[in-house]
Design an enzyme around this catalytic site. Structure first.
Site, PDB file in Angstrom:
ATOM      1  CG  HIS A  20     -44.135 -22.386  54.500  1.00 44.53           C
ATOM      2  ND1 HIS A  20     -42.933 -22.412  53.571  1.00 44.53           N
ATOM      3  CD2 HIS A  20     -44.420 -21.072  54.405  1.00 44.53           C
ATOM      4  CE1 HIS A  20     -42.582 -21.287  53.095  1.00 44.53           C
ATOM      5  NE2 HIS A  20     -43.521 -20.283  53.659  1.00 44.53           N
TER       6      HIS A  20
ATOM      7  CB  CYS B 116     -39.908 -16.951  56.520  1.00 40.71           C
ATOM      8  SG  CYS B 116     -40.694 -15.941  55.233  1.00 40.71           S
TER       9      CYS B 116
ATOM     10  CG  HIS C  92     -57.162 -24.052  51.900  1.00 39.52           C
ATOM     11  ND1 HIS C  92     -57.300 -23.725  50.600  1.00 39.52           N
ATOM     12  CD2 HIS C  92     -57.805 -22.662  52.673  1.00 39.52           C
ATOM     13  CE1 HIS C  92     -57.758 -22.651  50.293  1.00 39.52           C
ATOM     14  NE2 HIS C  92     -57.930 -22.078  51.592  1.00 39.52           N
TER      15      HIS C  92
ATOM     16  CD  GLU D 145     -41.857 -17.737  48.910  1.00 35.98           C
ATOM     17  OE1 GLU D 145     -41.447 -16.822  49.624  1.00 35.98           O
ATOM     18  OE2 GLU D 145     -41.927 -18.924  49.146  1.00 35.98           O
TER      19      GLU D 145
END
Length: 150
Positions: free
Chosen positions: A16, A25, A75, A136
């Site tokens: 992401h 990020c 994925h 995560e």
């Protein structure tokens, strides 16, 4: 009879990027997510039922979560469809990559809200979603509790 909580853990790999974020990020990156799904219900008391003594068969819970979450997100690369990342998403799709465009910023917090709704919609009436924990990393996770969400 008592209400019992049961939990099944799932893992999946997802990429992401957080558009507009002020740290690393904002770049495309991935996580090895762990999702703990906890449901609550009363064990089946009918001794003639093949599921006697179970709240829900772990196999049935696995099927729901696999179809709604794991098979979809594993994925894949997730982008908020309301950002300029849609251009990158189109490029990746054109190159035969698995890309998901969602209506939210794909943080763990927002993903766990999405997952809760998808799982709740598929559970049998007698079974309630109690909580989700989406990790995560080994030290960073988001949690969703039914009791916090009326």
């Amino acid at each position: 009879m008592s209400n019992i909580r049961i939990t099944k853990q799932f893992t999946f790999e997802t990429g992401h990027a957080l558009y507009g974020y002020d740290g690393k990020c904002k770049n495309v990156h991935g996580h090895s997510y762990k999702l703990d799904v906890t449901v609550i219900g009363t064990p089946i008391s009918d001794s003639d039922n093949a599921k006697f003594g179970m709240v829900i068969d772990f196999t049935d819970l696995k099927k729901i979560v696999k179809e709604e979450i794991v098979d979809v997100f594993d994925h894949a690369t997730v982008f908020n469809k309301n950002t300029p990342h849609v251009e990158l998403a189109k490029e990746l799709k054109d190159r035969d990559h698995n890309v998901l465009l969602v209506d939210y910023q794909p943080t763990s917090e927002m993903m766990v809200i999405d997952f809760a709704q998808k799982i709740k919609n598929r559970l049998p009436n007698a079974i309630k979603l109690h909580s989700l924990k989406l990790s995560e990393t080994a030290t960073s996770y988001a949690q969703w509790y039914a009791s916090d969400n009326g």
